[in-house]
Design a protein around this motif. Structure first.
Motif, short mmCIF file in Angstrom:
data_model
loop_
_atom_site.label_atom_id
_atom_site.label_comp_id
_atom_site.label_asym_id
_atom_site.label_seq_id
_atom_site.Cartn_x
_atom_site.Cartn_y
_atom_site.Cartn_z
N VAL A 6 0.82 -1.27 -0.09
CA VAL A 6 -0.12 -0.10 0.15
C VAL A 6 0.78 1.22 0.04
CG1 VAL A 6 -1.77 1.29 1.39
CG2 VAL A 6 -1.69 -1.19 1.24
N LEU A 9 0.10 6.59 3.01
CA LEU A 9 -0.79 5.94 4.26
C LEU A 9 -1.60 6.95 4.86
CD1 LEU A 9 2.29 3.54 5.59
CD2 LEU A 9 0.36 2.76 4.59
N ALA A 17 -4.43 -0.76 4.51
CA ALA A 17 -3.21 -1.74 4.89
C ALA A 17 -3.61 -2.54 6.19
CB ALA A 17 -1.94 -0.65 5.28
N THR A 18 -4.12 -1.85 7.24
CA THR A 18 -4.33 -2.68 8.59
C THR A 18 -5.44 -3.64 8.43
OG1 THR A 18 -5.82 -0.92 9.25
CG2 THR A 18 -3.48 -0.83 9.89
N VAL A 27 1.62 -7.18 4.54
CA VAL A 27 1.58 -5.83 3.80
C VAL A 27 2.89 -4.98 4.13
CG1 VAL A 27 0.12 -3.70 3.76
CG2 VAL A 27 -0.87 -6.07 4.16
N GLY A 29 3.71 -1.09 3.67
CA GLY A 29 3.47 0.20 3.68
C GLY A 29 4.44 1.20 3.27
N LEU A 44 1.88 -3.15 10.75
CA LEU A 44 2.28 -3.81 9.30
C LEU A 44 3.58 -4.73 9.35
CD1 LEU A 44 1.56 -0.71 6.95
CD2 LEU A 44 0.07 -2.15 8.00
#
Ligand code: ATP
Length: 218
Positions: A6, A9, A17-18, A27, A29, A44
């Motif tokens: 991702v 953010l 993402a979460t 993931v 980020g 993450l």
């Protein structure tokens, strides 16, 4: 378990993402702003401070190994487009991009982006729909005219027979009835409805609209 990236953010990117981590995916980020990266880094798999307009940086992060990449850079359209170009150059097929404007959307379409997201507009449509049809707790559009809808029955439907309610739109199919924890797929037409019952129905917009009047007033 798949690996996703991702980029960006902000509130949208961080939520994507979460949620993906919550679904047990790896993931990575990426954000150019240290503050955003630090605030999410413990949630993450990897959180990296980097400029996503730099192809070299993206390649070093091994982003090409990801199953899909979400580009959630909002305001800086130039950065979003450059980042998408680099991701394409790196051979990434599945790219989902948050678009900020019509022009942004058009460019992304020309670049062959798989999925263009307009979160504010999508949310606006959903809110308008729930104001207009308060009994609809969720819905899924199969296309512009065809929906699957989850409806929660209110006091007004209490005591009605199931077929008494549904006869207003015989074209609409009931996929499921749920009362408490009990789920029924093949519904007795004479079943007496209760407040709090959940129906999942499927049909075209016109009969669904016709039926919705009876959800409100019957
Ligand atoms: P949201 O509504 O999701 O909070 P937004 O649509 O207002 O965000 P921005 O805040 O402009 O969008 O951007 C989202 C994130 O993308 C920000 O955290 C920003 O730091 C990050 N970002 C912007 N440009 C880059 C870049 N070149 N590389 C990496 N991250 C970037």
């Amino acid at each position: 378990m798949a690996q996703f990236a991702v980029i960006g953010l902000g509130s949208f990117g961080a939520t994507v993402a979460t949620e993906l981590v919550g679904l047990k995916h790896d993931v990575i980020g990426i954000d150019s702003n240290k503050k955003f990266v630090e605030s999410i880094s413990d949630q993450l798999t990897h959180a990296v401070i980097a400029d996503a307009t730099d192809e070299h940086v993206l390649s070093e992060l091994n982003i090409q190994k990801c199953e899909a990449v979400v580009v959630a850079i909002g305001e800086d359209i130039e950065a979003s487009i450059l980042c998408v170009l680099h991701l394409k150059n790196l051979g990434i097929d599945k790219i989902w991009v948050k678009a900020k404007s019509k022009a942004h959307h058009m460019i992304l379409t020309h670049l062959g982006v798989n999925k263009i997201i307009h979160p504010e507009e999508d949310m606006g449509v959903r809110i308008a729909q729930s104001l207009s049809y308060p009994m609809v707790s969720r819905y899924m559009a199969l296309d512009d005219n065809h929906f699957i809808v989850k409806v929660e029955l209110k006091e007004a439907q209490q005591g009605l027979r199931f077929n008494q309610l549904m006869e207003h739109a015989p074209e609409v199919k009931t996929l499921m009835h749920k009362r408490g924890k009990e789920v029924v797929f093949s519904i007795d037409p004479n079943m007496i409805l209760q407040k709090g019952d959940i129906l999942v129905i499927e049909g075209l917009l016109e009969p669904l609209r016709r039926l919705s009047k009876h959800f409100k007033t019957v």
